[in-house]
Enzyme design. Structure first.
Site, PDB file in Angstrom:
ATOM      1  N   ASP A 188      86.239  12.556 -42.316  1.00  0.00           N
ATOM      2  CA  ASP A 188      86.893  13.387 -41.625  1.00  0.00           C
ATOM      3  C   ASP A 188      88.049  12.431 -41.059  1.00  0.00           C
ATOM      4  O   ASP A 188      88.789  11.599 -41.535  1.00  0.00           O
ATOM      5  CB  ASP A 188      85.615  12.690 -40.464  1.00  0.00           C
ATOM      6  N   ASP A 209      88.118   4.415 -51.273  1.00  0.00           N
ATOM      7  CA  ASP A 209      89.259   3.761 -51.536  1.00  0.00           C
ATOM      8  C   ASP A 209      89.434   2.562 -51.984  1.00  0.00           C
ATOM      9  O   ASP A 209      89.294   1.931 -53.264  1.00  0.00           O
ATOM     10  CB  ASP A 209      90.249   4.349 -50.930  1.00  0.00           C
ATOM     11  N   GLU A 256      79.038   9.672 -52.711  1.00  0.00           N
ATOM     12  CA  GLU A 256      79.705   9.547 -52.789  1.00  0.00           C
ATOM     13  C   GLU A 256      81.044  10.701 -51.667  1.00  0.00           C
ATOM     14  O   GLU A 256      81.241  11.329 -53.083  1.00  0.00           O
ATOM     15  CB  GLU A 256      80.290   8.333 -52.768  1.00  0.00           C
ATOM     16  N   ASP A 257      81.588  10.490 -50.465  1.00  0.00           N
ATOM     17  CA  ASP A 257      82.615  11.582 -50.604  1.00  0.00           C
ATOM     18  C   ASP A 257      83.538  11.109 -50.997  1.00  0.00           C
ATOM     19  O   ASP A 257      84.765  12.166 -51.959  1.00  0.00           O
ATOM     20  CB  ASP A 257      83.003  11.685 -49.479  1.00  0.00           C
ATOM     21  N   LYS A 290      90.000   7.575 -54.795  1.00  0.00           N
ATOM     22  CA  LYS A 290      91.987   7.558 -54.293  1.00  0.00           C
ATOM     23  C   LYS A 290      92.097   6.367 -55.457  1.00  0.00           C
ATOM     24  O   LYS A 290      91.806   4.808 -54.030  1.00  0.00           O
ATOM     25  CB  LYS A 290      91.852   7.771 -53.312  1.00  0.00           C
ATOM     26  N   LYS A 295      78.479  10.050 -43.147  1.00  0.00           N
ATOM     27  CA  LYS A 295      78.428  10.764 -43.423  1.00  0.00           C
ATOM     28  C   LYS A 295      78.626  11.961 -44.082  1.00  0.00           C
ATOM     29  O   LYS A 295      78.412  13.139 -44.194  1.00  0.00           O
ATOM     30  CB  LYS A 295      78.609  11.403 -41.235  1.00  0.00           C
ATOM     31  N   GLY A 296      80.125  11.254 -44.500  1.00  0.00           N
ATOM     32  CA  GLY A 296      80.966  12.220 -44.792  1.00  0.00           C
ATOM     33  C   GLY A 296      80.760  13.303 -46.752  1.00  0.00           C
ATOM     34  O   GLY A 296      81.318  13.562 -46.558  1.00  0.00           O
ATOM     35  N   PHE A 318      96.087  10.804 -46.307  1.00  0.00           N
ATOM     36  CA  PHE A 318      94.763  11.141 -45.928  1.00  0.00           C
ATOM     37  C   PHE A 318      94.449  11.876 -46.044  1.00  0.00           C
ATOM     38  O   PHE A 318      94.892  12.910 -45.255  1.00  0.00           O
ATOM     39  CB  PHE A 318      95.364  10.252 -44.505  1.00  0.00           C
ATOM     40  N   VAL A 319      93.419  12.410 -45.852  1.00  0.00           N
ATOM     41  CA  VAL A 319      92.417  13.339 -46.669  1.00  0.00           C
ATOM     42  C   VAL A 319      91.466  13.302 -45.818  1.00  0.00           C
ATOM     43  O   VAL A 319      90.729  12.975 -44.738  1.00  0.00           O
ATOM     44  CB  VAL A 319      92.246  14.179 -47.764  1.00  0.00           C
ATOM     45  N   ARG A 344      85.508  17.903 -40.358  1.00  0.00           N
ATOM     46  CA  ARG A 344      84.162  17.303 -41.517  1.00  0.00           C
ATOM     47  C   ARG A 344      84.152  19.029 -42.465  1.00  0.00           C
ATOM     48  O   ARG A 344      83.249  19.731 -42.976  1.00  0.00           O
ATOM     49  CB  ARG A 344      83.161  16.934 -40.863  1.00  0.00           C
TER      50      ARG A 344
END
Lengths: 223, 188
Positions: B165, B109, B105-106, B137, B48-49, B158-159, B171
Site C-alpha cells: 500500500d 526492505d 511476508e509481502d 529489496k 496486512k500486506g 517504491f512499489v 493493496r
C-alpha cells in the site's frame, strides 16, 4: 532497552530520527562510539579519521547517515572507501539522503524528509565532549562515551521535532559554517586523542604501512 | 491522505504482472511442498500486506498446512498506534511450539520489522522458523536476515499493489507497480 539513559546531542536531526526508528524496533545502538584513523602522514600522524554515526552492537554493523546533497558526499565516499580498505572486516553501511528519504516515505513521514535533510537539519546545539578514552584498534573519539538507546525523549533530544528543525529558521549558509566548525573541532580533538594512543595501538603500525606516501589531505573538512 | 487516489493513473510502471506473480507463486508453492513434505507446517502471514500473497501461496502448497495471522505496529503509525516502541497488534491464535513455521511476508526492505518478529517468534519455540517473501529489496537492508524463499528481488523503488500500500490504498491491484512520485510528493 529497559534503562532510560540520556540521549546524546546528535549532530543532525536526521540522526535523531534514525535513532528513534532503531529504538522503535528495539535495535540497540551506540552513537559514534568508535573512531577509525584513515589517513596518515609519513611520520604516522593521523591526518584524517572516520567516525561512523551509529554502531549496532547486536548486528555488528556501523551506520553512517549523510543527508547532504549528493554532490557534497564525494569526500565522505572517499573516506568510506579508505575505511573499507584499511578495515576490511568492518561492516559499514552508508545511508544517503535518498535512502533516508525512502525510509521516511516507507513510514509515511515524507513531510519530515525536507526538514531533516541537508543543512536545514543541522539545528542541534554544539556538543559538550568529555575527555578521550583510548583503546587499541577501534579508537574512542574524544567527544563520546555517553551511550544512548533508552526510550525516545524529546526533552533531551533537541532537534527531534519537525518544528524545531523546520528549514528557514536558520540560514543554510550559517548552519553549514557551524557544521564545518563543529566537524573541524571534532577532527582536531580526535587527532589529539589518536596521537596519544598511537604508540600503544598495535594495529596502527600496519595501518601506517598501508598509508600512501606523501599524502597531504587536510583534516576537518565538511562531510 | 487528502488527495483522492486514482488506481488507474497513479501507477508509473508495472513492475510485475499478474501472470508473472502467479507463475512465481506456483513455483514457490512447489518448493515449499517438497521441502516440508511429511512435516507439520504453519504459515504465518504478516498483516496486512502479505494477505494476497498468503492466499495464493497456501493454495499452491500441496501438503497439509495450518495458517495464522500476525500484525505488528509500524513506525510512524497513527497517534493511537505509535507508542514509541514496536508492539504486536495481532498475536498468533495457535500454539507453534514444536511446529515448523514459515513466515510469509509481502516485502523485506530494511528488515527491522522482521528482525523484531523473528526474535518474538523464536521465543515461542517452533521446531523451525523460516521466511518466505514475495519481494526482496536488498538495497534497503539494515538488518541482514536469512530469507529462505524469495519471489522476486526488486530494485530500490517504491512499489504498491498485490497487498502493498501507500496510505492504505492500492493493496487491491492485481500487479506490483511503481507509484508515480507525484502521488507522494503531493502528500509530502
Amino acid at each position: 532497552m529497559t534503562e532510560a539513559r540520556p540521549r546524546p546531542a546528535f549532530a543532525h536531526a536526521s540522526e535523531a530520527e534514525l535513532a528513534r526508528i532503531l529504538d522503535f524496533y528495539e535495535v540497540r545502538w551506540e552513537y559514534e562510539p568508535h573512531c577509525f584513523p584513515v589517513l596518515f602522514d609519513r611520520s604516522g600522524a593521523v591526518l584524517e579519521s572516520f567516525t561512523p554515526d551509529f554502531y549496532l552492537p547486536d548486528l555488528d554493523l556501523y551506520l553512517e547517515l549523510t543527508t547532504l546533497k549528493q554532490r557534497l558526499v564525494r569526500r565522505k565516499n572517499r573516506k568510506l572507501r579508505r575505511l573499507r580498505e584499511l578495515y576490511p572486516d568492518l561492516r559499514v553501511k552508508l545511508l544517503y539522503a535518498r535512502d533516508f528519504r525512502a525510509l521516511l516515505l516507507k513510514y509515511g513521514k515524507l513531510a519530515l524528509a525536507d526538514a531533516l535533510t541537508g543543512a536545514g537539519g543541522q539545528s542541534t546545539p554544539p556538543r559538550t565532549r568529555p575527555a578521550p578514552e583510548a583503546s587499541p584498534g577501534a579508537i574512542q573519539p574524544a567527544h563520546l562515551g555517553d551511550r544512548a538507546g533508552g526510550p525516545p525523549s524529546d526533552a533531551t533530544a533537541p532537534g527531534l521535532s519537525p518544528t524545531a528543525t523546520a528549514p528557514g529558521t536558520r540560514p543554510a549558509g550559517a548552519a553549514m559554517r557551524q557544521h564545518r566548525a563543529r566537524r573541524a573541532r571534532r577532527t582536531r580533538a580526535e587527532a589529539r586523542a589518536l596521537a596519544a594512543v598511537r604508540a600503544s595501538a598495535g594495529t596502527l603500525a600496519a595501518v601506517r604501512a598501508d598509508a600512501p606516501p606523501g599524502t597531504s589531505a587536510i583534516p576537518g573538512g565538511p562531510e | 491522505m487528502t488527495r483522492r487516489a486514482d488506481l488507474a493513473n497513479d501507477v508509473a510502471e508495472v513492475l510485475l504482472t499478474e501472470a508473472e506473480i502467479t507463475a512465481r507463486v506456483q513455483e514457490l508453492g512447489r518448493r515449499i511442498s517438497e521441502d516440508y513434505a511429511g512435516r507439520e507446517l504453519t504459515l504465518v502471514s504478516v498483516l496486512k500486506g502479505s494477505l494476497p500473497f498468503m492466499a495464493d501461496l497456501m493454495r499452491e502448497i500441496a501438503i497439509p498446512v495450518q495458517i495464522d495471522l500476525m500484525e505488528v505496529s509500524s513506525y510512524g503509525g497513527t497517534a493511537t498506534e505509535n507508542t514509541g516502541l514496536v508492539r504486536i497488534l495481532k498475536d498468533l491464535s495457535s500454539n507453534i511450539d514444536g511446529r515448523d513455521v514459515l513466515v510469509v511476508e509481502d516485502i523485506i526492505d530494511t528488515g527491522l520489522t522482521l528482525n523484531y518478529l523473528m526474535r518474538y517468534l523464536r521465543g515461542k519455540n517452533p521446531a523451525s522458523l523460516r521466511i518466505c517473501t514475495l519481494l526482496d529489496k536488498p538495497a534497503r537492508r539494515l538488518v541482514e536476515i536469512p530469507v529462505d524463499y524469495v519471489g522476486f528481488t526488486i530494485p530500490d523503488r517504491f512499489v504498491i499493489g498485490y497487498g502493498l500500500d501507500y496510505g492504505e490504498i492500492y493493496r487491491n491491484l492485481r500487479f506490483v507497480g511503481v507509484l508515480r512520485p507525484e502521488v507522494y510528493a503531493d502528500q509530502g
